[in-house]
Design an enzyme around this catalytic site. Structure first.
Site, short mmCIF file in Angstrom:
data_model
loop_
_atom_site.label_atom_id
_atom_site.label_comp_id
_atom_site.label_asym_id
_atom_site.label_seq_id
_atom_site.Cartn_x
_atom_site.Cartn_y
_atom_site.Cartn_z
N HIS A 1 0.84 -1.20 0.00
CA HIS A 1 0.00 0.00 0.00
C HIS A 1 0.87 1.24 0.00
O HIS A 1 1.80 1.35 0.80
CB HIS A 1 -0.92 -0.01 1.21
CG HIS A 1 -2.02 -1.02 1.09
ND1 HIS A 1 -2.81 -1.40 2.15
CD2 HIS A 1 -2.46 -1.73 0.03
CE1 HIS A 1 -3.68 -2.31 1.74
NE2 HIS A 1 -3.49 -2.52 0.46
N LYS B 1 -13.30 4.49 7.01
CA LYS B 1 -13.74 5.49 6.01
C LYS B 1 -15.26 5.57 5.93
O LYS B 1 -15.82 6.63 5.74
CB LYS B 1 -13.15 5.14 4.64
CG LYS B 1 -13.51 6.14 3.53
CD LYS B 1 -12.60 5.98 2.34
CE LYS B 1 -12.88 4.72 1.57
NZ LYS B 1 -14.16 4.79 0.81
#
Length: 879
Positions: A149, A540
């Site tokens: 990532h 999120k």
């Protein structure tokens, strides 16, 4: 006092004294960088850097206004602003290095040997006493998984330049150095800092997945291979006297995994060929490391047969080797006469070389075969009375083979459940697309890897966005399509990410028990099952507070399900480096897990800048691994599980109230009409893709995001960190706390902070995120979007969250009780401010777009990207 005035007063008064050794290193490196800048750009460039540096420090003391700094930055030509941004970025790299050296020195000073270090394995075993120590150690497993990532903003060339500077700084501070040696080391420091200054901070080309694999290999080559046996040695010494002269009491409990080159969810650049090549690269690195270690040990085993005779088994093995490879063994005997153990280890090293070079007549067929040869040598040494040689460095080598095998880290494949569903539909219709062919090719590659390196090299297949047991069954069905009866052995791992999926997880697992492939695996592996929990997307979607509490509830439910169905469950925590993605100190996170959910096993992702922060230096890597392992041991004991369960039960109602109110506040902002477009304007989200951080696209689809679903969690967090708002790390918690206080006051929240590790971890992580937020600068970014209502909403929630967190923790300022972290933030904050002002200049001009030429836009974009890179280096856990 208003919230703004209180914040400014706190900024100017909250100063943690910097230790002399750290101050000296920061001053030395800063002076050398200043000399390099002056030599490169003249005294006037250095003067401009100093003007900005002094101005941002004065602003933190209330002596200079933000408007004055904005005006100063606006005066400079863009080219000058770029050079100043480079200066502050280089400073951060050097400040981070100085702090790392100070941490290492502090560890060594504290490790007197009189008392175990806090959070060490020795302390954990001491604290456990007679509480199931042997059972816990027997089942202990720590499983870090490296991922690609893209939160590591530094180029590999920059990282290696910093490592060279690190070596020179260590040499400079060595007390054994004389004046002449010290002067030479200072000259070398200056040379290396000059190289760092002249090295581009920005990548000129986009990196591909195999570049990411090679970057991760640096952590293995430079740290992990050497440190892992030292961690085992620490545990062995804690378990009983005489380590190094007896058979080890500690088992090798660490296994590494990797998604780098295997994670294809949303990354079309990861293909079956990439996965195959990733394993080949890993194997090359581990076999070279094993070869070098075996050669090194062999050269030291100068034990003559007269004093240390070989066992009958070792003599027979040498005779067989000479019969099969007479020239090779004869040469070794000539070089090492009457040294049978040395001869044998040299022969083993030659076989490892052949394994790497695919020399079939000499190569090892498996790590187990190599282990057999090493144990033959070990048993012979024991029989001859050379126990120190048997259980010293040779034992380290055995541990390394047991840990890393011939594949280094298990490569895990990840793909989205929708891709599998579409592939099955296409195969049923007889019209497979290129994407479906790639899915089948990936499964065939897994089969090839297992044939060459064994099942442990690649068997886990993670299914992201698992909604039902059908999503798991699909992988087994596709394996049948790919290879029929010769399908590879697969451990299919469901990944639960959204709030609804977390709540439904136990039901999905019950459905999985009906899948023949799962039944076969449970029967073969002692009813072991793995489940992954996604921190990024849940945070999120729900906000940090609600996500943290719902993940805890999911862990409780899954632990209860496992107990009911007699399953040995391992929870795989998809945690990020940033606080908005489940980050924070890993050992404290372990101790905050739900009772019964650890059970001596902890698997977690390690990614981006976190990999190099934790594994970039041997001393820090060893300390990190010991901290996490000690937490795993303690979290698995009945006494701590009972204490945590009692606290969770007592505060459950309060937690549900916090989760509900915080999620409502979070969604009222993030789901408001126009929010995604506003976010794109107030942050460098659009430009982050130009940094070429990784091989994976920064968002799903093209164009500006229309909803949060279009954004990946990492760029979402990364972009908010750049704005100095850090919204994903704290937004909504204030409303959650306020809801409880309005109904029952502060006492219950304060009690929960004292007694419930999960709630304490949540508030401490939020406190750190708030400390890295700068209200004044954040307001400047937020104003770029032209939505005063959003600006007011965000700043009001910030003020509320900050005030209530301080009231509950009892702190007079943020990070009051975390001196080391507070000092780290204060060391960097003014310089991050400088880069933020430079970034604001570029961003505001680009957003205004008043007839900019292509050349002007290009220069401003360079300034923006340099400042993004520098802020990432300054804040460290950015994504």
């Amino acid at each position: 006092m208003s919230a703004i005035a209180h914040h400014q007063a706190e900024r100017s008064s909250a100063v943690t004294e910097m230790p002399d050794e750290l101050r000296a290193d920061v001053r030395l490196l800063g002076e050398l960088l200043g000399q390099v800048i002056a030599e490169y750009g003249g005294d006037d460039l250095l003067a401009d850097v100093e003007r900005l540096r002094k101005a941002v420090i004065a602003a933190r003391r209330g002596k200079v206004s933000v408007d004055e700094i904005t005006a100063m930055v606006a005066e400079w030509p863009v080219e000058r602003a770029v050079q100043i941004a480079r200066a502050f970025t280089c400073y951060f790299h050097l400040a981070n290095l100085a702090e790392e050296h100070f941490r290492i020195r502090t560890l060594r000073v504290r490790d007197t040997g009189e008392e175990p270090l806090p959070e060490s394995l020795a302390q954990a075993v001491q604290e456990l006493g007679g509480e199931r120590v042997a059972e816990l150690v027997e089942g202990l497993r720590l499983h870090p998984v490296l991922t690609a990532h893209p939160t590591e903003a530094r180029r590999r060339a920059v990282v290696t330049a910093i490592q060279r500077i690190s070596g020179q700084l260590a040499a400079y501070n060595s007390p054994e150095r004389g004046a002449a040696e010290r002067a030479e080391t200072r000259r070398r420091l200056l040379e290396e800092i000059d190289l760092l200054w002249r090295t581009s901070q920005l990548r000129s080309t986009k990196i591909d997945p195999l570049d990411e694999v090679r970057t991760a290999m640096a952590a293995f080559d430079e740290t992990l291979f050497r440190v892992v046996p030292l961690v085992y040695r620490s545990l062995d010494a804690a378990l009983g006297a005489g380590t190094g002269t007896r058979e080890p009491l500690a088992r090798p409990f660490i296994r590494y995994g990797s998604w780098i080159g295997g994670d294809r969810d949303g990354n079309p650049n990861v293909t079956a060929k990439v996965t195959r090549d990733a394993v080949l690269i890993q194997a090359e690195h581990v076999l070279i490391a094993l070869e070098n270690a075996t050669h090194r040990i062999a050269r030291t085993l100068t034990l003559t047969a007269g004093y240390t005779p070989a066992s009958p088994q070792l003599r027979a093995a040498l005779a067989a080797a000479e019969n099969d490879h007479p020239e090779l063994v004869s040469e070794m005997a000539t070089r090492s006469p009457q040294e049978p153990h040395r001869q044998w280890l040299l022969f083993v090293a030659a076989r490892i070389v052949a394994t790497r070079q695919r020399g079939l007549d000499l190569a090892y067929r498996s790590p187990e075969e190599l282990l057999g040869d090493l144990r033959t040598a070990q048993e012979s040494l024991v029989a001859a009375g050379a126990k120190r040689q048997a259980y010293g460095e040779l034992q380290h080598l055995i541990w390394q083979v047991e840990t890393f095998g011939f594949h280094l880290a298990e490569l895990e494949v990840r793909q989205h459940s929708q891709v599998h569903a579409a592939a099955l539909a296409e195969l049923a219709a007889g019209r497979p697309s290129e994407r479906t062919d790639e899915v089948l090719a990936t499964i065939r590659t897994i089969g090839w890897i297992q044939e060459r390196y064994g099942v442990t090299a690649c068997s886990r297949y993670v299914v992201s966005f698992t909604r039902s047991a059908d999503d798991i069954a699909a992988v087994y069905a596709l394996a049948g399509h790919a290879l029929g009866d010769k399908a590879p052995q697969l451990d299919v791992v469901p990944l639960f990410e959204s709030g609804a999926d977390l709540a439904n997880a136990p039901g999905v697992l019950s459905g999985m028990l009906e899948i023949p492939g799962i039944q076969e695996r449970l029967a073969a592996n002692g009813r072991r099952l793995e489940v992954m929990l996604g921190y990024s997307d849940s945070a999120k979607e729900l906000g940090p507070a609600a996500a943290t509490l719902k993940l805890y509830e999911a862990q409780e439910a899954l632990a209860a399900w496992a107990a009911e169905h007699d399953v040995r469950l391992t929870l795989f925590h998809g945690r990020g480096g940033a606080l908005g993605r489940g980050g924070g100190p890993a050992n404290r996170a372990v101790l905050a897990q739900a009772p019964g959910s650890v059970g001596g096993r902890f698997k977690v992702t390690e990614q981006g800048e976190v990999i190099f922060a934790r594994y970039g230096h041997a001393a820090i890597a060893r300390r990190h691994m010991e901290q996490v392992t000690s937490a795993v041991l303690l979290a698995s004991t009945p006494s701590i599980e009972a204490r945590t369960a009692e606290a969770a039960g007592r505060f459950r109602g309060m937690a549900e109230q916090v989760a509900s109110a915080s999620e409502k506040a979070y969604r009222s902002l993030t789901e408001a009409p126009g929010f995604p477009e506003w976010f794109s304007l107030v942050s460098p989200l659009e430009e982050i893709g130009s940094l070429r951080l990784g091989s994976r696209p920064a968002r799903r689809g093209l164009g500006a995001p229309r909803s949060l679903d279009d954004l990946r969690a990492i760029p979402w967090v990364f972009a908010w960190a750049q704005t100095r708002v850090n919204l994903p790390g704290w937004y909504g918690l204030g409303s959650g706390l306020e809801a409880v206080i309005s109904e029952s006051g502060l006492d219950e929240l304060r009690a929960a902070y004292r007694e419930w590790p999960l709630f304490a971890s949540l508030l401490d992580n939020v406190e750190m995120s708030l400390a890295k937020t700068d209200r004044d600068i954040a307001a400047r970014y937020l104003a770029l979007g032209g939505r005063d209502d959003f600006v007011e909403q965000v700043l009001r929630q910030y003020d509320l969250t900050r005030r209530l967190v301080l009231e509950i923790t009892g702190h007079s300022r943020l990070l009051e009780n975390r001196r080391v972290l507070s000092r780290a933030v204060q060391l960097r904050d003014p310089y991050v401010d400088a880069l933020s002002h430079l970034q604001l200049r570029a961003l505001s001009t680009l957003r205004a777009d008043d007839g900019l030429s292509e050349e002007e836009r290009e220069r401003l974009s360079t300034l923006l990207l340099l400042s993004v890179n520098g802020v990432a280096a300054g804040l460290q856990n950015t994504g």
